[in-house]
Scaffold this motif. Structure first.
Motif, PDB file in Angstrom:
ATOM      1  N   ASN A   1     -51.865 -24.067  15.930  1.00 27.62           N
ATOM      2  CA  ASN A   1     -53.093 -24.797  15.752  1.00 27.62           C
ATOM      3  C   ASN A   1     -53.518 -24.705  14.340  1.00 27.62           C
ATOM      4  O   ASN A   1     -54.768 -25.417  13.914  1.00 27.62           O
ATOM      5  CB  ASN A   1     -54.156 -24.303  16.754  1.00 27.62           C
ATOM      6  CG  ASN A   1     -54.446 -22.728  16.422  1.00 27.62           C
ATOM      7  OD1 ASN A   1     -53.576 -22.132  15.767  1.00 27.62           O
ATOM      8  ND2 ASN A   1     -55.435 -22.186  17.083  1.00 27.62           N
ATOM      9  N   ASN A   2     -52.926 -24.166  13.510  1.00 27.38           N
ATOM     10  CA  ASN A   2     -53.089 -24.140  11.968  1.00 27.38           C
ATOM     11  C   ASN A   2     -52.233 -25.088  11.382  1.00 27.38           C
ATOM     12  O   ASN A   2     -52.408 -25.101   9.947  1.00 27.38           O
ATOM     13  CB  ASN A   2     -52.748 -22.762  11.374  1.00 27.38           C
ATOM     14  CG  ASN A   2     -53.493 -21.870  12.110  1.00 27.38           C
ATOM     15  OD1 ASN A   2     -54.793 -21.881  12.217  1.00 27.38           O
ATOM     16  ND2 ASN A   2     -53.082 -20.510  12.161  1.00 27.38           N
TER      17      ASN A   2
ATOM     18  N   THR B   1     -55.062 -23.028   8.311  1.00 26.85           N
ATOM     19  CA  THR B   1     -55.080 -24.461   8.543  1.00 26.85           C
ATOM     20  C   THR B   1     -54.753 -25.179   7.400  1.00 26.85           C
ATOM     21  O   THR B   1     -55.264 -24.886   6.204  1.00 26.85           O
ATOM     22  CB  THR B   1     -56.268 -25.087   8.829  1.00 26.85           C
ATOM     23  OG1 THR B   1     -56.981 -24.667  10.274  1.00 26.85           O
ATOM     24  CG2 THR B   1     -56.325 -26.547   9.102  1.00 26.85           C
TER      25      THR B   1
END
Length: 186
Positions: A143-144, A112
């Motif tokens: 999703n990071n 992330t």
């Protein structure tokens, strides 16, 4: 923190961080191994512009240990923050065997990371390797990735279909809307 604009005057520059595709034993790198070569800091452009540069990745060995799967000013980021930065008149190219994730700013978000208040203008990304993915701000949006208040203007993303190993090129657009805030493609 940048304290002034930087004009590279067409110079080829190196990437910051690397994406480890294979470990020293030749096996596919684990997620933990990939994090060790990624940029993990805070890069504050302080409202300044970096312009007129080229990043050219030319590794052709499919067994290369690092940097053969991500290309960009920041090849790979992990827990990083990149903010308040403008990029203008930049060119990113790769003829690497596995130039999977290519972009002007960030090739691959390994963990992330946040890109905030940044823009890319009048620049281009050209893939020539096998299985290429690309974008203006990030080579892949997953999703990071957290993109906030960013935009692109006049950016060309594509691949050289005359290369015998180029068999696919996907242009990544804001697909994960949950993680994008005020991102604009013009």
């Amino acid at each position: 923190i940048l304290t002034a604009d930087i004009d590279f005057d067409g110079t080829k520059i190196g990437q910051i961080g690397a994406f480890m595709y294979k470990n020293s034993g030749g096996s596919t790198a684990s997620a933990a191994e990939r994090l060790t070569t990624s940029y993990q800091g805070v890069f504050d452009g302080n409202g300044h512009v970096m312009k007129n540069f080229e990043i050219r990745h030319t590794a052709t060995d499919s067994t290369a240990n690092t940097s053969d799967a991500a290309t960009g000013m920041f090849a790979s980021v992990s827990g990083a923050v990149i903010k308040n930065l403008g990029i203008e008149n930049a060119t990113v190219t790769s003829s690497a065997y596995l130039s999977q994730h290519m972009a002007i700013l960030v090739g691959f978000p390994a963990a992330t990371s946040t890109i905030e208040s940044c823009y890319v203008k009048n620049s281009s990304v050209l893939g020539r390797g096998k299985l290429s993915n690309g974008g203006a701000m990030m080579g892949i949006i997953n999703n990071n990735a957290i993109l906030r208040n960013c935009y692109t203007i006049g950016v060309t993303v594509g691949y050289d279909d005359t290369c015998p190993t180029a068999n696919r090129f996907q242009v990544w657009v804001p697909a994960y809307l949950l993680f994008l805030q005020n991102y604009t493609i013009i």
